[in-house]
Design an enzyme around this catalytic site. Structure first.
Site, short mmCIF file in Angstrom:
data_model
loop_
_atom_site.label_atom_id
_atom_site.label_comp_id
_atom_site.label_asym_id
_atom_site.label_seq_id
_atom_site.Cartn_x
_atom_site.Cartn_y
_atom_site.Cartn_z
N GLY A 1 0.92 -1.24 -0.02
CA GLY A 1 -0.02 -0.06 -0.03
C GLY A 1 0.90 1.14 0.04
N THR A 2 0.75 1.83 -1.03
CA THR A 2 2.10 2.88 -1.15
C THR A 2 1.67 4.12 -1.94
OG1 THR A 2 4.15 2.85 -2.47
CG2 THR A 2 2.38 1.69 -3.43
N THR A 3 2.90 4.82 -2.13
CA THR A 3 2.88 5.94 -2.94
C THR A 3 3.74 5.84 -4.05
OG1 THR A 3 1.74 7.35 -1.31
CG2 THR A 3 2.51 8.54 -3.25
#
Lengths: 216, 207
Positions: free
Chosen positions: A17-19
């Site tokens: 879950g990231t950017t």
């Protein structure tokens, strides 16, 4: 009677879950990512580099399921090696993106990963491709991952065509910081990769070096 | 793929919108656009506005009760109510009935004692004071913009430009084509309502 379920990270799926973000500048591309890998509410890796090389001047940014994303990147890395030997020169960014897209589309029901492909080639210079859910589209910039929702407005407002390399790197770091501040699944340090005709440069921006904003 | 929690998961009718409230030097700006005609911003007193988020039915019921409490309170105190009073009334109702309700509020306004203020009453009944806050389905897209661009003690013009830009960016990403942005400015002098039609909104790189 309480059930012993054990620690969360044993049972929850591991997600990046990231950017992630990739932006084209005048002469190349800059890719950026955060470094958090979560399994439910546990952070199982706080320093993971989600920018994975597909070739010397082509990188991809991983998001979604960690296993799926890594596997796609490794397979495409291999396929690109074979392809570049066959054609006798460095592959085009579009070829790399097409290989990623082919896997993403064919296995779209089983996989849940989104890779942004960006790099530099002699023919078209710096390029950024989004491959979400099996589409293939070239864009001036692309953001992805759970943290990206929070920064669409910022990126829309601040993006300009033809910015210089240093400005672009700062823009990427600012965007990652804003997303990491708001998204629980993004955090840690910022990894930044800059690719232009002269080569590839990898950089890490540690937590205390990230920019701060008015409420910090 | 990470699924982001949006307003549409809340029970009952929920309309697409973005609401913003920001404090500037001398007043507050409340900005909003509406995809439907349901009124989400209510004037609970001369210089106090209340923006509702979440389940409309719950929010309307709470606002009705709050308006009554507030006008009674204002008569008892023989002075206009403080912004904190309005926020507290909402908070009490939300907290006491937190099991059944699913509504949140942004209360913004001006009072003589503390000047311009913005309070947020969140879903379970938490009350916090913030300088700038956003809510609604379109708000997720502009968290980054707000964090980066808001500065405390802006002038009224700077704050209006900030709010207009933020709403335009949210509108651009929240599946709304065209629309009208409303801005309400509350200061010591009074209340001013500015309407910005879709074609006058700022344009960004992809338009």
């Amino acid at each position: 009677m309480l059930e012993e379920t054990g620690p969360e990270w044993l049972s929850e799926e591991v997600k990046t879950g990231t950017t992630i973000i990739a932006i084209e500048f005048d002469g190349g591309v800059v890719l950026g990512s955060d470094s958090r890998v979560s399994a439910g509410a546990s952070v199982v890796n706080r320093v993971m580099n989600k920018l994975s090389p597909l070739h010397d001047k082509i990188y991809c940014a991983l998001s979604g399921s960690a296993a799926d994303a890594q596997t796609i990147a490794e397979i495409v890395n291999y396929q690109l090696d074979v392809h570049s030997i066959e054609i006798g020169e460095d592959p085009q960014v579009r070829s790399a993106a097409t290989l990623v897209r082919n896997i993403s589309y064919k296995y779209k029901e089983e996989l849940s990963a989104h890779l942004i492909v960006a790099g530099w080639d002699r023919r078209d210079g710096g390029q950024v491709f989004a491959t979400l859910n099996g589409l293939l589209t070239r864009q001036p910039f692309a953001v992805g991952g759970s943290g990206s929702s929070y920064v669409y407005g910022f990126v829309d407002a601040e993006y300009r065509r033809g910015i210089r390399k240093e400005e672009c790197q700062q823009f990427v770091v600012n965007t990652l910081t804003l997303a990491m501040n708001r998204d629980g699944s993004s955090g840690g340090v910022a990894y930044v990769v800059t690719i232009d005709e002269h080569g590839t440069e990898e950089k890490v921006v540690l937590g205390n070096q990230l920019p701060t904003f008015f409420d910090q | 793929m990470e699924k982001h929690c949006t307003e549409s998961r809340v029970k009952g009718v929920s309309t697409g919108t973005t609401i913003l409230a920001a404090v500037f030097d001398g007043g507050v700006v409340i900005g909003f656009y509406l995809r439907s005609t349901i009124n989400k911003v209510i004037q609970v007193h001369d210089r106090i506005f209340c923006c509702i988020a979440g389940s409309l039915a719950d929010a309307q019921a709470i606002t009705k009760a709050a308006k009554f409490h507030l006008s009674f309170h204002s008569v008892q105190m023989e002075s206009p109510p403080r912004v904190m009073a309005a926020a507290s009334v909402l908070k009490d109702l939300c907290y006491k009935n937190r099991e059944e309700l699913q509504a949140g509020f942004i209360t913004a306004g001006w009072d003589k004692k503390n000047g311009p203020q913005v309070y947020v009453v969140a879903l379970g009944g938490m009350l916090i004071n913030q300088l700038v806050t956003i809510a609604g389905s379109g708000s997720t897209y502009i968290y980054g913009y707000i964090d980066a661009k808001y500065k405390p003690n802006m002038t009224k013009e700077e704050c209006l430009q900030f709010a207009t830009n933020a709403l335009a960016l949210a509108m651009g990403r929240d599946n709304v084509s065209g629309g009208v942005a409303h801005l309400v400015v509350v200061t010591e002098k009074g209340v001013e309502h500015v309407v910005v039609p879709g074609d006058k909104l700022p344009k960004f790189h992809d338009e």
